[in-house]
Every structure is written in C-alpha cells, then in structure tokens.
Design a protein around this motif. Sequence first.
Motif, short mmCIF file in Angstrom:
data_model
loop_
_atom_site.label_atom_id
_atom_site.label_comp_id
_atom_site.label_asym_id
_atom_site.label_seq_id
_atom_site.Cartn_x
_atom_site.Cartn_y
_atom_site.Cartn_z
N ILE A 130 2.21 14.95 -8.40
CA ILE A 130 3.28 15.92 -8.64
C ILE A 130 3.73 16.22 -10.10
CG2 ILE A 130 5.56 16.52 -7.90
CD1 ILE A 130 4.93 15.34 -5.15
N SER A 131 3.83 15.07 -10.64
CA SER A 131 4.25 15.14 -12.27
C SER A 131 3.16 15.95 -13.01
CB SER A 131 4.48 13.65 -12.83
OG SER A 131 5.55 13.22 -12.08
N PHE A 132 1.89 15.32 -12.86
CA PHE A 132 0.89 15.97 -13.70
C PHE A 132 0.59 17.40 -13.25
CE2 PHE A 132 -3.67 16.90 -14.07
CZ PHE A 132 -3.77 16.48 -15.47
N ALA A 134 3.73 6.01 -5.55
CA ALA A 134 3.41 5.89 -7.03
C ALA A 134 2.39 6.96 -7.26
CB ALA A 134 2.85 4.74 -7.47
N ILE A 135 1.17 7.13 -6.68
CA ILE A 135 0.03 8.10 -6.96
C ILE A 135 0.64 9.49 -6.41
CG2 ILE A 135 -2.32 8.90 -6.01
CD1 ILE A 135 -3.08 6.15 -5.59
N LEU A 136 1.55 9.60 -5.48
CA LEU A 136 1.86 10.95 -5.11
C LEU A 136 2.90 11.56 -6.12
CD1 LEU A 136 2.23 13.17 -3.08
CD2 LEU A 136 3.85 11.96 -2.07
N ILE A 189 0.66 -1.22 -0.17
CA ILE A 189 -0.14 -0.17 -0.14
C ILE A 189 0.88 1.16 0.16
CG2 ILE A 189 -0.26 0.05 2.56
CD1 ILE A 189 -3.04 1.06 -0.04
N TRP A 190 1.96 1.33 0.55
CA TRP A 190 2.92 2.50 0.72
C TRP A 190 3.40 2.75 -0.74
CZ3 TRP A 190 2.73 6.03 3.77
CH2 TRP A 190 2.35 5.76 5.22
#
Length: 145
Positions: A38-40, A32-34, A26-27
């Motif tokens: 940030i990239s988007f 990955a979502i974070l 889950i971490w």
Amino acid sequence: MQTSPLDGLHDVIVPTQVSWWPLAPIWWVIIAILLLTISFTGYKLYQTYQFKKAKRHAVLLSNQYDDDAQQLHILIKRLVLHYYGQSAASQGTKQWCKTINKLTGQQFTEGELMSLYQANSEQSALANKLKLAISQFKLKEPLNV
C-alpha cells in the motif's frame, strides 16, 4: 460377565476456545507485506501526480489564452523544456517542427510556426491547433528525431 466394547470409550472433551491474539508469525508477515504494498503504491501514484503537474498547469493556462497562438506556442516550448530538456526546446525550426509533431500527434508545418512571428496574420486556426496539441502532449515519448 461380558463387558460391552463401548464401555472403554470416554466422553469427548471440547477444547477451550483459542484466543486470536497474539497473531501467528505468518499473519505479521502478511500484514507487513500488505502495508509495504500500500505504501509503495501510494508513493508511485504521488510521483505520477507530481510528474504530470506541469502538463495540468499548461492545460489550465491554455484555456486562458484561447486565441493567442504565440502564448500557446510558448506553453508548448515550456512543456518540452520541462519534460525533455534544453536541447529539445532550443532546436531549429525544421527540427522543432518534427519534435512537436511527434510529441503532440498534430501535424505542424514550418510555415505555420513561422507565421507566429509575422504581424497581422490570422492565427485563430493555429491557436486551436496549438491548444489541442497542449492537451495531447505526450510525456514519455522518446525523442529520436
């Protein structure tokens, strides 16, 4: 002999410390979502910065042409051409007047715009109005004029 009920209890054994590595799945998902967020966000901010580049350049140039109303009018034409296309920039005087009124929030008259093409006319007031129009130019206004 009577035995005490406490004799059946055993000492509490403290577990060994759990290592933080390797991370739980889950971490990895959260990381990955974070990173994607940030990239988007960075990409969208860069796109917005690039989109507004022409207007920033026009504002800088308008400071150089303080009293030259013809050059300031050309800058507005170039802005309209860049952001709204050839059809919006090549309209007749009446329609052009409506377009720049809508895009700049200023109120230009056909007579003011026609005075740009007359010799020996006082254009400092019009130059100030055009300079203000460049700084207030709307980039995402729909043109249904």
